[in-house]
Design an enzyme around this catalytic site. Structure first.
Site, PDB file in Angstrom:
ATOM      1  N   TYR A 144       0.812  -1.216   0.000  1.00  0.00           N
ATOM      2  CA  TYR A 144       0.000   0.000   0.000  1.00  0.00           C
ATOM      3  C   TYR A 144       0.844   1.265   0.000  1.00  0.00           C
ATOM      4  O   TYR A 144       0.448   2.274  -0.571  1.00  0.00           O
ATOM      5  CB  TYR A 144      -0.923   0.020   1.224  1.00  0.00           C
ATOM      6  CG  TYR A 144      -2.205  -0.736   1.046  1.00  0.00           C
ATOM      7  CD1 TYR A 144      -2.197  -2.074   0.687  1.00  0.00           C
ATOM      8  CD2 TYR A 144      -3.424  -0.106   1.238  1.00  0.00           C
ATOM      9  CE1 TYR A 144      -3.378  -2.768   0.534  1.00  0.00           C
ATOM     10  CE2 TYR A 144      -4.609  -0.801   1.086  1.00  0.00           C
ATOM     11  CZ  TYR A 144      -4.582  -2.131   0.740  1.00  0.00           C
ATOM     12  OH  TYR A 144      -5.761  -2.805   0.594  1.00  0.00           O
ATOM     13  N   LYS A 195       3.531 -15.527   2.808  1.00  0.00           N
ATOM     14  CA  LYS A 195       3.792 -16.245   1.552  1.00  0.00           C
ATOM     15  C   LYS A 195       5.298 -16.475   1.477  1.00  0.00           C
ATOM     16  O   LYS A 195       5.984 -16.050   0.538  1.00  0.00           O
ATOM     17  CB  LYS A 195       3.256 -15.402   0.375  1.00  0.00           C
ATOM     18  CG  LYS A 195       3.272 -16.100  -0.978  1.00  0.00           C
ATOM     19  CD  LYS A 195       2.277 -17.236  -1.112  1.00  0.00           C
ATOM     20  CE  LYS A 195       2.423 -17.921  -2.465  1.00  0.00           C
ATOM     21  NZ  LYS A 195       1.645 -19.179  -2.546  1.00  0.00           N
ATOM     22  N   ASP A 228      -2.461 -18.422   0.590  1.00  0.00           N
ATOM     23  CA  ASP A 228      -3.430 -19.101  -0.288  1.00  0.00           C
ATOM     24  C   ASP A 228      -4.141 -20.213   0.468  1.00  0.00           C
ATOM     25  O   ASP A 228      -5.358 -20.387   0.359  1.00  0.00           O
ATOM     26  CB  ASP A 228      -2.747 -19.621  -1.567  1.00  0.00           C
ATOM     27  CG  ASP A 228      -1.456 -20.387  -1.312  1.00  0.00           C
ATOM     28  OD1 ASP A 228      -0.940 -20.365  -0.186  1.00  0.00           O
ATOM     29  OD2 ASP A 228      -0.961 -21.033  -2.267  1.00  0.00           O
ATOM     30  N   ASP A 252      -6.137  -7.335   3.942  1.00  0.00           N
ATOM     31  CA  ASP A 252      -7.259  -6.703   3.242  1.00  0.00           C
ATOM     32  C   ASP A 252      -8.146  -7.783   2.626  1.00  0.00           C
ATOM     33  O   ASP A 252      -9.365  -7.783   2.783  1.00  0.00           O
ATOM     34  CB  ASP A 252      -6.722  -5.759   2.156  1.00  0.00           C
ATOM     35  CG  ASP A 252      -7.849  -5.076   1.393  1.00  0.00           C
ATOM     36  OD1 ASP A 252      -8.825  -4.661   2.040  1.00  0.00           O
ATOM     37  OD2 ASP A 252      -7.747  -4.976   0.148  1.00  0.00           O
ATOM     38  N   ASP A 256     -11.933  -9.420   4.118  1.00  0.00           N
ATOM     39  CA  ASP A 256     -13.192  -9.393   3.356  1.00  0.00           C
ATOM     40  C   ASP A 256     -13.800 -10.793   3.275  1.00  0.00           C
ATOM     41  O   ASP A 256     -15.013 -10.963   3.371  1.00  0.00           O
ATOM     42  CB  ASP A 256     -12.970  -8.858   1.939  1.00  0.00           C
ATOM     43  CG  ASP A 256     -13.451  -7.418   1.781  1.00  0.00           C
ATOM     44  OD1 ASP A 256     -13.392  -6.672   2.783  1.00  0.00           O
ATOM     45  OD2 ASP A 256     -13.889  -7.042   0.672  1.00  0.00           O
TER      46      ASP A 256
HETATM   47  C1  IPM Z   1     -10.328  -1.730   3.890  1.00  0.00           C
HETATM   48  C2  IPM Z   1     -10.625  -1.127   2.543  1.00  0.00           C
HETATM   49  C3  IPM Z   1      -9.510  -0.156   2.195  1.00  0.00           C
HETATM   50  C4  IPM Z   1      -8.226  -0.945   2.121  1.00  0.00           C
HETATM   51  C5  IPM Z   1      -9.726   0.648   0.896  1.00  0.00           C
HETATM   52  C6  IPM Z   1     -11.057   1.369   0.918  1.00  0.00           C
HETATM   53  C7  IPM Z   1      -8.606   1.596   0.629  1.00  0.00           C
HETATM   54  O1  IPM Z   1     -10.789  -2.103   1.584  1.00  0.00           O
HETATM   55  O2  IPM Z   1     -10.250  -0.992   4.872  1.00  0.00           O
HETATM   56  O3  IPM Z   1     -10.178  -2.941   3.954  1.00  0.00           O
HETATM   57  O4  IPM Z   1      -7.913  -1.532   1.078  1.00  0.00           O
HETATM   58  O5  IPM Z   1      -7.522  -1.004   3.123  1.00  0.00           O
HETATM   59 MG    MG Z   2     -10.719  -4.073   2.344  1.00  0.00          MG
END
Ligand code: IPM
Ligand code: MG
Length: 366
Positions: A144, A195, A228, A252, A256
């Site tokens: 990032y 990884k 993975d 990240d 999710d």
């Molecule tokens: C999160 C989001 C952010 C990230 C985006 C919106 C920049 O997906 O907080 O997980 O990738 O960190």
């Molecule tokens: Mg995210």
């Protein structure tokens, strides 16, 4: 009377709707537990762009710097989608906020109540008691923020983009320390995800985590897993993890995945803790729901306020040291939801309640 001084950055679409409700809950517990609230609202994200020409206005940064914590809503949406990627509210507000306050430790609880297992896309038999795990994501390093980060035209006319994955041992050590604290508060189990079969940064990651845990928390059961495989194991048997720790981008993605197996984004909160201390000597932090701005349901009064309310609990716990009040809020949310109060996202065809009624049920449970 303990003073709770924080910045309120509600953001866009459902952001302000659920923030209003979260503040209502906070006012209620403040009265019950004798806390003084002092908060200042400031524009961020699309609201920042519209009102100040910037997703993260200087004035907003000032409000945050003067506070002991940031309660964040969510930012972005179709209204600003035509802007160049670098100016999009998500990227131009959240990432600089994380960097500015060195919010390196992102704690994302993956919690699904047993009563809500139907909300998960996983088969019920894989999660008979729901899900209860924690993702610790490194938040200010890796791909990032690493330099170089650029797109250039090569001498042969081809175009090349580069992001850089970079980690220092000190960065890995401090996130490991956060993970150790989280693991100690639970089952003394920690899984580090990397990884290391391919990436140099992961080789350093694994070595550093191993050495740091051996030195500072030898009582922990530490395991390592490739990312993975971790993605697969999360879908197969999420509760085999208790606390897992990983670098920025892996976190990240895995968080999710964790959010979707936990049923609804509307139930998940997160804490991003800083390297710096606030005026109480506790970590300065940013607290936000995991879900986005949900433009499709904005303005209808039906958004699930639970994640924002649970973010208040995390703020009281980590930045103000008010464990009891935090736990009370968490218990009240659980009681309201398992007692049958459901916003549309967790109702599965049963009658649902709106944002305000959901909050009323939580306040009643308090
Ligand atoms: C999160 C989001 C952010 C990230 C985006 C919106 C920049 O997906 O907080 O997980 O990738 O960190
Ligand atoms: Mg995210």
């Amino acid at each position: 009377m303990p003073k709770i001084k924080f910045a309120v950055l509600a953001g866009d679409y459902i952001g302000p709707e659920v923030m209003t409700e979260a503040l209502r809950v906070l006012q209620h517990v403040a009265q019950q537990d004798g806390l003084t609230l002092e908060y200042t609202a400031a524009d961020v994200g699309g609201a920042g762009i519209d009102n100040h020409g910037q997703a993260l206005p200087e004035s907003t940064l000032k409000v945050c710097a003067a506070a002991d914590a940031i309660l964040f809503g969510s930012v972005g949406g179709p209204k600003w989608e035509k802007l160049p990627p670098k100016e999009q509210p998500e990227r131009a507000a959240l990432l600089p906020l994380r960097k500015h306050f060195t919010l390196f430790a992102n704690i994302r609880p993956g919690l699904l109540y047993r009563e809500l297992t139907d909300a998960s896309p996983l088969k019920n038999e894989r999660i008979p008691n729901g899900i209860d795990i924690v993702c610790i994501r490194e938040l200010t390093g890796g791909l990032y923020f690493g330099k170089p980060k650029e797109t250039i035209t090569l001498p042969d006319g081809d175009v090349q983009a580069v992001d850089t994955m970079v980690y220092r041992r000190s960065e890995i050590e401090r996130i490991t320390a956060t993970a150790i604290t989280a693991a100690r508060a639970r089952k003394n189990k920690l899984c580090s995800v990397d990884k290391a079969n391919v990436l140099e940064t992961s080789v350093l990651w694994r070595k550093t985590v191993t050495e740091y845990v051996a030195k500072h928390a030898p009582e922990l059961a530490l395991t390592h897993m490739y990312v993975d495989n971790a993605a697969m194991q999360l879908a197969r048997d999420p509760n085999q993890f208790d606390v897992f720790v990983t670098e920025n981008m892996f976190g990240d993605i895995l968080s999710d995945e964790m959010a979707v197996i936990c049923g609804s984004l509307g139930m998940l909160s997160s804490a991003s803790l800083g390297a710096g201390k606030n005026s109480l000597g506790l970590p300065f932090g940013l607290y936000e729901p995991a879900g986005g701005t949900a433009p499709d349901i904005a303005g209808k009064g039906i958004a699930n306020p639970c994640a924002q309310i649970l973010s208040v609990a995390l703020m009281l716990r980590y930045s103000f040291g008010l464990e009891k009040t935090a736990a009370r809020i968490e218990a009240a949310v659980k009681k309201a939801v398992t007692g049958g109060n459901r916003t549309g996202d967790i109702a599965f065809g049963k009658p649902s309640v709106g944002t305000k009624a959901m909050t009323d049920a939580i306040i009643a449970a308090l």
